[in-house]
Design a protein around this motif. Structure first.
Motif, short mmCIF file in Angstrom:
data_model
loop_
_atom_site.label_atom_id
_atom_site.label_comp_id
_atom_site.label_asym_id
_atom_site.label_seq_id
_atom_site.Cartn_x
_atom_site.Cartn_y
_atom_site.Cartn_z
N ARG A 240 -1.38 -7.35 -35.65
CA ARG A 240 0.20 -8.39 -35.22
C ARG A 240 -0.12 -9.91 -35.62
N SER A 327 6.49 -14.86 -27.53
CA SER A 327 7.08 -14.33 -28.34
C SER A 327 7.49 -14.20 -29.90
N TRP A 329 8.90 -13.22 -33.61
CA TRP A 329 10.64 -12.14 -34.22
C TRP A 329 10.05 -12.99 -35.03
N GLY A 341 5.02 -9.55 -31.85
CA GLY A 341 3.66 -9.64 -31.19
C GLY A 341 3.99 -11.26 -29.98
N ASP A 375 0.26 -8.89 -29.00
CA ASP A 375 -0.23 -8.29 -29.02
C ASP A 375 1.17 -7.72 -28.82
N SER A 376 1.64 -6.20 -28.73
CA SER A 376 3.10 -5.51 -28.70
C SER A 376 2.94 -5.10 -27.35
N LEU A 379 5.92 -6.92 -25.30
CA LEU A 379 7.50 -7.08 -25.78
C LEU A 379 8.68 -6.46 -24.30
#
Length: 383
Positions: A240, A327, A329, A341, A375-376, A379
């Motif tokens: 990511r 986050s 995007w 991520g 890290d995903s 989200l």
């Protein structure tokens, strides 16, 4: 009788074939011909034809032959056939950066097209394709190009040095290629675990041929598709990217300063292999004050640099009970943005995220910068 004897002396004596073959002929020593042109001269229409008679030699003496010139560099079949590359590596552990300085190349083998306009492409393995690729400028018209250019990988940690390899390729300028994907002129790979932090190391290494891997059998049947492709190793567990954040609690302003400095090795989200990244900040829980911020968009890059700072007002005791959600995007025009991520900083986060948050709130007017892997899993909290 006298006349008959004179006629017989004038006539050559006839020898039959059987008698001729029975004669033991000894031709004697064979003398070498030093200049064949003495017996077969070239025809020059404007020069007189002369035939030189070779001087007799009493004994056969061998003529010394000149030694062949040494084979030029880059024309043999050994490892030096592709040339050599001089470069310097420096692992800056204090700033989490890897500096690669490409100095020069020697003895490059020109491609079939005859072009010698070259550049150096660097990539980290394992890692995402274009996210870890950097290149120098193009030097034109020489087999010994001199670049003297430094390529920098930001967010390079000690863990990366222990498990990653740097791949350097000397490539032809893509604008002059006749094929869409021409192979590089040569490549080399350096295990980065051998580097000593904060100490530069110089290399002068022979280039090797490009390593190719065979495609899966399911792709072999595709018409027009090559059975071999470049060796690309995917990152395991960390694909990511990373983000560099700075935190500082300002006692004069009475709040927290959050700086979004840059990202590195982001995952590509667009069809062209890049992303249009931007960063969102959210301080949770929201108590009615402004807690959401957003950076500007950086177009077509996987290593964006933002250098933007945002302010959250509040005492340290109150901020210590909250969570900062960061986050990254990918901006899409007309459609929903793609999540790349994220990372969350709080007193319950654990690891370096917890240390960064608590250390900042514990010391006033002290700026702390730290790289955080994306890290995903962040989200759901971001939404």
């Amino acid at each position: 009788m006298a006349g008959t004897a004179a006629v017989s002396r004038r006539r050559p004596q006839r020898v039959s074939m059987q008698e001729h073959m029975a004669i033991d002929v000894s031709p004697g020593p064979i003398r070498p011909i030093h200049l064949i042109s003495d017996y077969f001269p070239h025809f020059y229409p404007f020069a007189e034809h002369t035939l030189r008679t070779p001087e007799p030699h009493s004994a056969v003496t061998p003529t010394p032959q000149p030694e062949p010139d040494p084979e030029p560099e880059g024309d043999s079949d050994d490892s030096t056939a592709l040339g050599t590359l001089e470069f310097t590596l420096l692992f800056d552990a204090d700033n989490s950066a890897l500096h690669c300085t490409a100095h020069r190349a020697k003895g490059l083998k020109p491609p079939a097209s005859g072009s010698v306009d070259t550049y150096v492409k660097a990539s980290l393995l394992p890692g995402a394709g274009k996210a870890s690729q950097l290149r120098t400028r193009t030097v034109r018209g020489t087999r010994g190009p001199i670049w003297e250019e430094t390529l920098t990988y930001h967010g390079f940690t000690r863990q990366d040095a222990g498990r990653k390899t740097l791949r350097l390729c000397v490539c032809e300028d893509p604008r002059l290629r006749r094929r869409r994907r021409a192979p590089p002129l040569g490549e080399l790979r350096v295990p980065l675990r051998k580097l000593v932090p904060n100490r530069a190391r110089s290399f002068d290494v022979c280039l090797e041929k490009q390593k190719l891997t065979k495609r899966p059998k399911s792709l072999d049947t595709a018409r027009g598709m090559s059975l071999y492709e470049e060796e690309e190793e995917a990152a395991a567990g960390e694909d990511r990217g990373r983000i560099l954040l700075s935190l500082c609690y300002s006692s004069r302003r009475g709040g927290l300063l959050v700086g979004v400095l840059r990202c590195a090795h982001l995952a590509p989200m667009d069809a062209n292999g890049y992303s249009d990244p931007f960063v969102r900040l959210f301080l949770h829980p929201n108590v009615g004050k402004r807690s959401k911020y957003k950076t500007s968009v950086r177009k077509k890059t996987l290593n964006p640099e933002f250098n933007e700072e945002f302010f959250y007002a509040g005492p340290r005791e109150e901020l210590a009970q909250k969570t900062l959600l960061v986050s990254v995007w990918d901006y899409d025009l007309g459609t929903a943005d793609d999540f790349i991520g994220g990372v969350q900083l709080s007193s319950q986060a654990g690891g370096e995220c917890q240390w960064h948050w608590c250390e900042c709130l514990g010391c006033s007017d002290h700026r702390l910068e730290l790289w955080h892997p994306l890290d995903s899993a962040s989200l759901q909290l971001s939404d």
